[in-house]
Write a protein that holds these residues in place. Structure first.
Motif, PDB file in Angstrom:
ATOM      1  N   GLN A   1     -21.877  -1.630  10.616  1.00 20.37           N
ATOM      2  CA  GLN A   1     -22.804  -0.475  11.182  1.00 20.37           C
ATOM      3  C   GLN A   1     -24.305  -0.470  10.368  1.00 20.37           C
ATOM      4  O   GLN A   1     -25.332  -0.319  11.172  1.00 20.37           O
ATOM      5  CB  GLN A   1     -22.331   0.726  11.179  1.00 20.37           C
ATOM      6  N   VAL A   2     -24.040  -0.523   9.040  1.00 26.17           N
ATOM      7  CA  VAL A   2     -25.347  -0.581   8.507  1.00 26.17           C
ATOM      8  C   VAL A   2     -26.162  -1.763   8.403  1.00 26.17           C
ATOM      9  O   VAL A   2     -27.525  -1.675   9.031  1.00 26.17           O
ATOM     10  CB  VAL A   2     -24.887  -0.633   6.621  1.00 26.17           C
ATOM     11  N   SER A   3     -25.420  -2.983   8.836  1.00 22.47           N
ATOM     12  CA  SER A   3     -26.272  -4.116   9.314  1.00 22.47           C
ATOM     13  C   SER A   3     -26.602  -3.975  10.754  1.00 22.47           C
ATOM     14  O   SER A   3     -27.954  -4.508  10.841  1.00 22.47           O
ATOM     15  CB  SER A   3     -25.022  -5.319   9.106  1.00 22.47           C
ATOM     16  N   ASP A   4     -26.121  -3.573  11.479  1.00 25.45           N
ATOM     17  CA  ASP A   4     -26.516  -3.042  13.066  1.00 25.45           C
ATOM     18  C   ASP A   4     -27.726  -2.555  12.956  1.00 25.45           C
ATOM     19  O   ASP A   4     -28.514  -2.748  13.898  1.00 25.45           O
ATOM     20  CB  ASP A   4     -25.305  -2.402  13.738  1.00 25.45           C
ATOM     21  N   VAL A   5     -27.804  -1.304  12.187  1.00 22.83           N
ATOM     22  CA  VAL A   5     -29.224  -0.814  12.083  1.00 22.83           C
ATOM     23  C   VAL A   5     -30.321  -1.498  11.718  1.00 22.83           C
ATOM     24  O   VAL A   5     -31.272  -1.453  12.472  1.00 22.83           O
ATOM     25  CB  VAL A   5     -28.955   0.505  11.355  1.00 22.83           C
TER      26      VAL A   5
END
Length: 352
Positions: free
Chosen positions: A112-116
């Motif tokens: 999710q951090v990467s998705d942001v």
């Protein structure tokens, strides 16, 4: 490729706005703080304040269409599916003025951090985020802020201050949800009560707040005794074996179950059924699934506090207000119902 000096000249000439300047500086590998210090070392604080995308702009940049990114934490239960469907349906209704892309982290905080980061790179004008965990996603929100991209956090929040670190938080009052379940138990049970608690995902704000709200009330009542508590990850699959183990360990000592969401409640009910556990147990749940509302009407579950997943309309209404330059509340609370035996049969249609 433009360098910082060129970007600064374009900003001063009015060719780009401060948000575009911050986004381009982030592309050069510079944080917002570093960029403005280089640009205007004597007025860095004022420039940062003016460039903060989480402050409602008086004159946001006009575009034919704004690109909205949605970062969903997972799709491992019906609540998340209902929330995601609500966002997509509302975006489709407003497709004349918004483009929309969504990512799913599949219960992986690092993803999710990467998705942001990916949504920032794809040029989103605003990101809607459901932070899976409080602390790791604070860093992701900070990255968006540094790039000049405002963030709205829905149904959960990351660490930070709403209105400063992210534009606003739209969520239910999770503390009050836990308190409502506890108050019902205090008012509708008698004598000593031994209970177990199925906790939500460790580190998630709903799990933290629902636990704290419940215990703010129940811990003042010495007749309630906690036998065990365990992280059920908000899923039926995780909660069911936990409940089976508790039945083996505690048997009919269990008088009450407090479950942080309906999917875990389903897991507990299945475990009880398969174990032949026939003792009446008081069960408190949170979410709003139609199947659990029906279980309340049938007397299988005692009380359930709604946590409405239909965030699409209120989220896009807030997005409209932001791009119109209107003042945005730093916190928007969703109103939730309480379901009991007295009203469940008439309110089944309000579930998801």
């Amino acid at each position: 490729m433009r360098d910082l000096e060129t970007l600064g000249a374009e900003l001063r000439a009015g060719k780009i706005n401060r948000f575009d300047f911050l986004r381009a500086a982030a592309g050069l590998g510079l944080s917002a703080a570093a960029a403005v210090v280089v640009l205007d070392p004597f007025n860095a604080i004022q420039v940062m304040a003016a460039a903060n995308p989480n402050v409602t702009p008086a004159h946001p940049k006009a575009k034919a269409k704004h690109l909205i990114g949605f970062s969903q934490s997972e799709l491992n239960n019906p609540w998340r599916t209902a929330e995601t469907d609500s966002m997509a349906a509302t975006a489709k209704q407003l497709s004349s003025r918004y483009s929309y892309i969504a990512t799913v982290a599949n219960s992986d905080t690092n993803k999710q951090v990467s998705d942001v980061g990916d949504l920032i790179a794809r040029g989103c004008d605003l990101i809607v985020l459901t932070p899976r965990e409080v602390d790791p996603l604070a860093a992701a929100t900070a990255k968006a802020l540094a790039a000049g991209v405002p963030v709205i956090e829905i149904d959960r929040t990351s660490r930070g201050k709403s209105g400063k670190d992210y534009l606003t938080a739209i969520e239910s009052n999770f503390v009050v949800q836990g308190m409502k379940v506890a108050n019902w138990m205090v008012q509708n049970t008698k004598g000593p009560i031994n209970y177990v608690e199925l906790l939500g995902t460790t580190g998630a704000s709903p799990a933290i707040d629902r636990h704290n709200g419940f215990h703010m009330v129940i811990d003042k009542q010495p007749r309630f005794k906690l036998l065990a508590a365990h992280d059920g990850n908000f899923t039926l699959a995780d909660a069911k074996p936990i409940m089976s183990n508790w039945i083996t360990k505690f048997g009919t000592k269990i008088d009450m179950i407090y479950s942080h969401n309906d999917d875990m409640t389903k897991g507990a009910l299945q475990a009880m059924h398969e174990a032949g556990f026939t003792k009446h147990v008081f069960i408190g749940s949170i979410d709003g699934q139609k199947s659990i509302i029906k279980d309340i009407a049938a007397g299988l579950v005692s009380v359930m506090v709604q946590s409405d997943p239909h965030f699409g309309p209120v989220t896009f209404q807030t997005i409209d207000q932001y791009f119109a330059g209107k003042a945005i509340p730093t916190h928007i609370t969703v109103n939730d119902r309480t379901y009991t035996k007295a009203n469940a049969a008439t309110l089944i249609s309000t579930g998801f």
